[in-house]
Motif scaffolding. Structure first.
Motif, PDB file in Angstrom:
ATOM      1  N   VAL A 100     -16.568   1.022  55.967  1.00  0.00           N
ATOM      2  CA  VAL A 100     -17.164   0.475  57.190  1.00  0.00           C
ATOM      3  C   VAL A 100     -16.229  -0.536  57.841  1.00  0.00           C
ATOM      4  CG1 VAL A 100     -19.042  -0.940  58.097  1.00  0.00           C
ATOM      5  CG2 VAL A 100     -19.540   0.866  56.481  1.00  0.00           C
ATOM      6  N   MET A 131     -14.474  -0.119  61.515  1.00  0.00           N
ATOM      7  CA  MET A 131     -14.762  -1.087  62.579  1.00  0.00           C
ATOM      8  C   MET A 131     -13.470  -1.645  63.168  1.00  0.00           C
ATOM      9  SD  MET A 131     -17.915  -0.991  62.658  1.00  0.00           S
ATOM     10  CE  MET A 131     -18.453  -2.305  63.690  1.00  0.00           C
ATOM     11  N   VAL A 150     -11.915   1.025  65.387  1.00  0.00           N
ATOM     12  CA  VAL A 150     -12.667   1.160  66.644  1.00  0.00           C
ATOM     13  C   VAL A 150     -12.381  -0.038  67.552  1.00  0.00           C
ATOM     14  CG1 VAL A 150     -14.990   1.152  67.664  1.00  0.00           C
ATOM     15  CG2 VAL A 150     -14.514   2.588  65.692  1.00  0.00           C
ATOM     16  N   PHE A 151     -12.304  -1.235  66.964  1.00  0.00           N
ATOM     17  CA  PHE A 151     -12.045  -2.437  67.751  1.00  0.00           C
ATOM     18  C   PHE A 151     -10.664  -2.374  68.422  1.00  0.00           C
ATOM     19  CE2 PHE A 151     -10.519  -6.823  68.189  1.00  0.00           C
ATOM     20  CZ  PHE A 151     -11.522  -7.334  69.003  1.00  0.00           C
ATOM     21  N   THR A 204     -14.301   6.365  64.500  1.00  0.00           N
ATOM     22  CA  THR A 204     -15.599   7.019  64.334  1.00  0.00           C
ATOM     23  C   THR A 204     -15.531   8.065  63.225  1.00  0.00           C
ATOM     24  OG1 THR A 204     -15.968   6.710  66.694  1.00  0.00           O
ATOM     25  CG2 THR A 204     -17.422   8.243  65.569  1.00  0.00           C
ATOM     26  N   LEU A 261     -15.660   6.468  59.951  1.00  0.00           N
ATOM     27  CA  LEU A 261     -17.037   6.066  59.673  1.00  0.00           C
ATOM     28  C   LEU A 261     -17.857   7.265  59.189  1.00  0.00           C
ATOM     29  CD1 LEU A 261     -18.645   3.425  59.981  1.00  0.00           C
ATOM     30  CD2 LEU A 261     -19.428   4.257  62.186  1.00  0.00           C
TER      31      LEU A 261
END
Lengths: 128, 278
Positions: free
Chosen positions: A23, A27, A30-31, A81, A84
């Motif tokens: 996770v 993240m 994605v950030f 994504t 994830l």
């Protein structure tokens, strides 16, 4: 029973760590992708009112990797994504190994079956 | 709307969804989908794609904490995932063949049901007396640590729970939500697991279930990076803050307030669906 319990406990700790790392890593990706995407497109006007499958550029794993090679923000977001999405899938793989160590072959079989269902979903043919 | 404004609004909404979701036990998708469709005019298919990503994020995030405590029953999770993954893929495949208006109506009904489940008084049915042949064969019975020592529990009506999980998976794949309320019915009421075990196990399972349908959505182009990015970042930071607050907050009042909000959203979704506006 004692030994069985300890093996279960070890697997649970490994699974917990795996989920957390997955996770946090996704993240971060994605950030970073989000910052690059916003720095390039933030003033552009978007419209999502009609679903148009051909408008999304990164709708396959191959396309995402191609976009990554040119450091496209949207492709980086999509790869986060993907990371994830695959975190719980890796969890299934690890559980299978765990059950293998415990010699619980019934659950090895169940795990492999669940994994197969997910792999089938990877097929493009499911999308009409 | 400009990309920047859209991103900021969705980020704030997703943060709130994650925060309230983790305090009340309701998934983020319940707020994300109405926000995107009703407020921002996003097509429901994009909203579903973004929502499923948030389901995976929250499931993996909170499961990481629960699994270490040893409350989650990994065998029950894995066993029931047979049902949920198959049905989630089926649900995700049939979404595009269903009129978006019907999806909105189904979603509204599930929202109403979730709101009712959230405020209902829970009755713990669990016991460790004799269980069925199937529960023994699949080694589903377990134990979990409490303040007063280890508590054993037996699993009942495995077939009934399995069938209910199949329904939960279809709904999850169809609407892009975790369908936690339906999983509670399967685990608490039908299989008679203790609350703590059923909550953590269903949370643990959700990630795997959602992953199966998320891949189908991705291939279809329903996961748009411009929407998925603020949703993922917002929901996860919100959920993290929420889980920290959870210890100090009395959530009973919050649950009632949230149930009213969700009911209002549900009626909006149903109305718009019936009027053909979504």
């Amino acid at each position: 029973m004692g030994k069985h319990y300890f093996a279960d406990k070890d697997i649970q700790v490994i699974l917990g760590t795996l989920l957390r790392v997955g996770v946090i890593a996704s993240m971060l990706v994605v950030f970073i992708g989000g910052v690059i995407y916003l720095s390039g497109y933030s003033r552009e006007i978007i419209d999502y009112s009609v679903f148009n499958p051909s408008k999304t550029k990164y709708s396959s794993i191959l396309a995402i990797f191609q976009g990554l090679s040119v450091l496209d923000g949207k492709a980086i977001i999509q790869s986060g994504t993907l990371l994830l999405i695959f975190t719980p899938v890796t969890r299934v793989v690890f559980s299978i190994f765990g059950f293998l160590i415990e010699r619980d072959y019934l659950y090895v079989l169940i795990g492999v079956f669940v994994l197969c269902v997910i792999l089938i979903s990877l097929s493009n043919k499911l999308v009409g | 709307m400009s990309v920047l404004l859209f991103t900021i609004i969705v980020l704030a909404g997703a943060f709130l969804a994650g925060l309230v979701g983790s305090l009340t036990g309701l998934g983020g998708g319940v707020i994300i989908i109405p926000l995107l469709t009703l407020v921002l005019g996003v097509d429901i298919h994009y909203a579903i794609g973004a929502s499923i990503v948030s389901v995976i994020a929250t499931s993996s995030g909170s499961a990481a904490a629960y699994v270490k405590e040893g409350i989650t029953n990994i065998r029950i999770g894995m066993f029931l995932e047979i049902a949920t993954t198959i049905s989630a893929v089926i649900g995700a495949v049939i979404t595009v063949y269903i009129n978006p208006s019907y999806i909105a109506v189904i979603f509204g009904c599930i929202l109403l049901f979730s709101a009712a489940m959230m405020v209902r008084k829970k009755v713990d049915h669990s016991d460790d007396r004799t269980t069925g042949v199937l529960a023994n064969f699949f080694k589903l019975n377990g134990s979990y640590p409490t303040a007063g020592g280890t508590v054993k529990y037996g699993v009942h009506n495995v077939v009934g729970g399995f069938v209910m999980m199949f329904v939960a998976g279809i709904i999850s794949g169809l609407l892009g939500i975790g369908s936690g309320a339906l999983k509670v019915v399967a685990m608490d009421n039908i299989m008679r697991l203790p609350f703590k075990v059923s909550t953590t196990t269903s949370n643990f399972m959700m990630g795997v279930t959602a992953a199966a349908s998320a891949i189908v959505y991705l291939h279809r182009g329903q996961i748009d990076p411009g929407i998925a990015m603020p949703v993922t970042l917002g929901v996860l930071t919100g959920a993290t803050v929420g889980s920290k607050l959870l210890v100090k907050t009395n959530t009973d009042k919050l649950k009632v307030i949230f149930a009213v909000v969700v009911t209002f959203l549900a009626l909006q979704m149903i109305y718009n669906g019936l009027a053909g506006k979504l």
